[in-house]
Design a protein around this motif. Structure first.
Motif, PDB file in Angstrom:
ATOM      1  N   PHE A 253      37.961  42.009  47.900  1.00 31.21           N
ATOM      2  CA  PHE A 253      37.719  41.856  46.457  1.00 31.21           C
ATOM      3  C   PHE A 253      37.707  40.368  46.067  1.00 31.21           C
ATOM      4  O   PHE A 253      38.557  39.885  45.327  1.00 31.21           O
ATOM      5  CB  PHE A 253      38.772  42.622  45.651  1.00 31.21           C
ATOM      6  CG  PHE A 253      38.660  44.108  45.798  1.00 31.21           C
ATOM      7  CD1 PHE A 253      37.783  44.835  45.007  1.00 31.21           C
ATOM      8  CD2 PHE A 253      39.413  44.786  46.739  1.00 31.21           C
ATOM      9  CE1 PHE A 253      37.674  46.212  45.139  1.00 31.21           C
ATOM     10  CE2 PHE A 253      39.316  46.159  46.891  1.00 31.21           C
ATOM     11  CZ  PHE A 253      38.440  46.876  46.085  1.00 31.21           C
ATOM     12  N   SER A 254      36.726  39.663  46.628  1.00 30.42           N
ATOM     13  CA  SER A 254      36.608  38.219  46.387  1.00 30.42           C
ATOM     14  C   SER A 254      36.375  37.885  44.919  1.00 30.42           C
ATOM     15  O   SER A 254      36.451  36.711  44.535  1.00 30.42           O
ATOM     16  CB  SER A 254      35.461  37.645  47.221  1.00 30.42           C
ATOM     17  OG  SER A 254      34.219  38.237  46.857  1.00 30.42           O
ATOM     18  N   LEU A 255      36.113  38.906  44.083  1.00 30.68           N
ATOM     19  CA  LEU A 255      35.953  38.659  42.654  1.00 30.68           C
ATOM     20  C   LEU A 255      37.210  38.003  42.075  1.00 30.68           C
ATOM     21  O   LEU A 255      37.123  37.147  41.183  1.00 30.68           O
ATOM     22  CB  LEU A 255      35.666  39.983  41.931  1.00 30.68           C
ATOM     23  CG  LEU A 255      35.560  39.916  40.395  1.00 30.68           C
ATOM     24  CD1 LEU A 255      34.426  38.995  39.975  1.00 30.68           C
ATOM     25  CD2 LEU A 255      35.362  41.310  39.816  1.00 30.68           C
ATOM     26  N   LEU A 256      38.380  38.386  42.578  1.00 31.75           N
ATOM     27  CA  LEU A 256      39.623  37.782  42.096  1.00 31.75           C
ATOM     28  C   LEU A 256      39.635  36.279  42.347  1.00 31.75           C
ATOM     29  O   LEU A 256      40.008  35.490  41.476  1.00 31.75           O
ATOM     30  CB  LEU A 256      40.822  38.438  42.786  1.00 31.75           C
ATOM     31  CG  LEU A 256      41.020  39.941  42.581  1.00 31.75           C
ATOM     32  CD1 LEU A 256      42.202  40.431  43.399  1.00 31.75           C
ATOM     33  CD2 LEU A 256      41.216  40.277  41.115  1.00 31.75           C
ATOM     34  N   ASP A 257      39.202  35.869  43.545  1.00 29.32           N
ATOM     35  CA  ASP A 257      39.179  34.442  43.880  1.00 29.32           C
ATOM     36  C   ASP A 257      38.119  33.702  43.077  1.00 29.32           C
ATOM     37  O   ASP A 257      38.313  32.539  42.709  1.00 29.32           O
ATOM     38  CB  ASP A 257      38.926  34.265  45.376  1.00 29.32           C
ATOM     39  CG  ASP A 257      40.064  34.822  46.223  1.00 29.32           C
ATOM     40  OD1 ASP A 257      41.221  34.750  45.760  1.00 29.32           O
ATOM     41  OD2 ASP A 257      39.800  35.325  47.320  1.00 29.32           O
TER      42      ASP A 257
END
Length: 678
Positions: A253-257
């Motif tokens: 869930f690279s959206l968090l980064d």
């Protein structure tokens, strides 16, 4: 059959070698006339007779081999015919079922037409050398099956021991349908933007950072084929299939980064809390599961993804940002009034903390008792000296007389009789059922209130009527002090100075005298509130002072310090020592006072069959994430885990394994700004 072939070959080789040796010896004897051979054999006809005799022996041996192999072949064919029947072979081919018969040495004697059609020639091969996975069927019962791949096709295999028969069922089409169905299974989720109200100020169209975060959400959804629909100014509903979810999980869930990078320079950074549910056919149930997962993500401080698979444990992603202060005086007043209403509507109040009660748990329990006393409701605190830390026991004895302690507290066993249909059970400083002072009270009580400052774990007290979990708070005593001070009661709730002193001592303990990263403006305000109520900070400090023996023990434990990674240290106490939980925490705090230490872990026996690990961090490493991997939990900068029937050496090994696998996930590149507000 193959064994017999090998035996025949060996015997034929020996026979031919003997014949050749005989011919050579005969020629030598005849040429040199040894033993007067030439005069004994005067006619060449004798030589021809000898040669014909040897050829006849070879022919007889060849005939014997052919007859023996034919009989073996007939036996195997007869055995196969007995198993499947000659008239149903076509049915097996139509159903794509393969049959293989083996001998006592696991060599393949026979296979049906299906294997020959698919050019799988395994006759006279060891079946386990060909497919080692089939060995699992030998020791299992006949109902067991295994799945294997042969030439890009899937087979489910069963073994009939008495017949020496392997049954191969072609399930390729079924597996493809199953894979497709799994990939297309519905997934429902909710994305919530944390700190949205503090950042947007109801001007979302003109707020640059909010627009960037929303664009990042839409781009991420488009990248992974996710249907995104806004149903609130700060929340989105997501719909996708399981294949897309798997891709996002593999991407962690690279959206968090991405959102972290966009908000790195903001005073109040925006983060995302995401709850996702899957593996259930009813979309309404999936939505409820997603909502529950989102609640858990937010109660754990936000900035993380919680994936809920029906019937399985929750999966957590992210959680690398310290919880941001979101409670304000209005919210606290609403929570306080709700709690007061519940207390007033109950017949009596029973209050309890966690097992091995510390000063924060005891102080917050007394704070709740003060609220119950204000409402003129009978109240009692669950207390077991054996399940209470030594310093906490001493503080209780020092603060009240023996008669007062008996009047204010009750044992867990006797507390069961106090639980009626309209009793309110208040749980302080803990939300995990198995960690409460008396778990049986949870089973009997119908109305439960939870007040805690730890990040919410997966196991949570079921269906509380009131839940106040604030991970950004330094301690449960801080939360209760706010509830007392900011309630809209008139006159104000009275808090005895002895209660206030215990609560202040609890804040001292959990903040390490305000040195912890969890200490903020609200922590100092709560301390000021307690001082107004007459808290004695000198006495609160005395409750936490070390005796000489404890000081010596702390020094010995610190002497065992090791550094497995840069900035990471851990200590392991002597397995012979039984250590107070608070002492482990003190060792961790002392280690954190050393320059260059980013995180520390202290391991020690806290009981005959219990080993604990206490973890602390300076805020650059999420020790809560690491402790959750070991079955514990806690705060971003302070966490712990407990182990039953496990030695410190085993816990040390487990810690090193967790650090090796998850340290990079827990380490922060840059610590976000506090952003704590009133």
């Amino acid at each position: 059959m193959s064994k017999k072939l090998r035996e025949f070959k060996i015997f034929a080789f020996i026979l031919n070698a003997l014949e050749i040796a005989f011919y050579i010896l005969f020629i030598i004897f005849y040429h040199f006339n040894i033993f007067n051979t030439q005069s004994s054999i005067q006619s060449p006809i004798y030589i021809a007779i000898i040669g014909a005799g040897l050829v006849l022996i070879d022919l007889i041996y060849l005939w014997f081999c052919l007859v023996s192999l034919t009989r073996s072949k007939q036996k195997s064919n007869l055995k196969a015919a007995e198993i499947i029947g000659s008239d149903v072979q076509e049915a097996y081919n139509f159903g794509m079922i393969g049959l293989v018969v083996i001998d006592d040495n696991n060599m393949v004697l026979w296979s049906n037409e299906l294997f020959r059609q698919r050019q799988i020639n395994i006759i006279d091969y060891n079946i386990f050398d060909w497919q080692p996975e089939l060995r699992k069927l030998i020791d299992s019962n006949e109902n067991e099956t295994v799945k294997i791949d042969i030439n890009e096709r899937n087979y489910e295999v069963k073994y009939l021991y008495n017949a020496g028969l392997f049954i191969f069922k072609d399930v390729t089409e079924y597996e493809e349908v199953f894979k497709y169905s799994k990939e297309q299974a519905p997934v429902i989720g909710i994305i919530m933007i944390d700190n949205y109200s503090e950042t947007s100020d109801n001007q979302e169209d003109t707020n640059d950072i909010v627009s960037k975060v929303k664009n990042a959400i839409f781009e991420y959804a488009k990248e992974y084929d996710v249907l995104l629909r806004r149903y609130r100014s700060d929340a989105y509903l997501i719909l996708c299939n399981f294949k897309s979810l798997e891709q996002m999980q593999n991407d962690s869930f690279s959206l968090l980064d991405r959102v972290h990078e966009l908000c790195a320079k903001e005073d109040t950074p925006l983060t995302l809390s995401i709850g996702i549910a899957h593996d259930f056919p009813d979309v309404n149930k999936l939505y409820d599961m997603a909502t529950s997962a989102l609640d858990i993500a937010m109660s754990r401080g936000g900035d993380q993804v919680v994936v809920s698979k029906y019937g399985s444990d929750l999966e957590f992603y992210g959680g690398k940002t310290a919880a941001q202060e979101q409670r304000n005086k209005v919210k606290v007043r609403v929570m306080a009034d709700s709690l007061l209403s519940l207390i007033k509507a109950s017949s009596n109040v029973v209050i309890m903390g966690h097992t091995m009660m510390d000063m924060d748990a005891l102080g917050s329990c007394f704070g709740i008792k003060a609220i119950a006393d204000y409402c003129h409701k009978p109240s009692i605190i669950v207390y077991d000296p054996k399940l209470t830390e030594k310093k906490t026991r001493n503080a209780l004895i020092a603060s009240f007389t023996r008669e007062e302690v008996q009047r204010l507290t009750i044992s867990p066993h006797d507390a069961l009789s106090r639980i009626k249909s309209n009793t309110l059970l208040v749980v302080c400083d803990v939300h995990r059922p198995n960690m409460t002072m008396a778990p049986k009270l949870l089973e009997k009580a119908t109305k439960i209130v939870v007040i805690d400052h730890h990040r919410r774990a997966e196991d949570f007290i079921e269906s509380p009527v009131f839940s106040y979990i604030e991970p950004s708070a330094s301690s449960a005593s801080e939360l209760v002090a706010d509830l007392i001070y900011y309630s809209s009661t008139n006159p104000r709730i009275e808090l005895p100075s002895a209660y206030a002193t215990l609560m202040l001592s609890g804040i001292f303990l959990d903040t390490n005298y305000y040195k912890s990263k969890s200490s903020g403006i609200r922590t100092f305000e709560a301390s000021m509130i307690l001082k107004e109520y007459g808290a004695d900070n000198s006495l609160a400090d005395d409750f936490l002072k070390d005796e000489f023996e404890e000081y010596s023990l702390i020094t010995r434990i610190i002497a065992t310090m090791k550094t497995p990674y840069y900035g990471i240290v851990y200590c392991v106490s002597d397995p012979k020592d039984i250590i107070e939980i608070a002492t482990l925490a003190k060792v961790a705090n002392r280690c954190m006072a050393l320059k260059g230490v980013n995180a520390c872990f202290v391991i020690g026996n806290t009981g005959e069959k219990e080993t604990r690990i206490s973890a602390r961090s300076d805020g650059t490493i999420n020790v809560q994430l690491l402790m959750e991997k070991m079955g514990g939990g806690g705060h971003f900068t302070g966490a712990a885990a407990a182990f039953r029937s496990s030695s410190p050496a085993k816990v040390e090994e487990s810690l090193l394994n967790v650090l090796s696998e998850y340290l990079n996930d827990a380490r922060l590149a840059e610590q976000p700004k506090s952003g704590r507000k009133d």
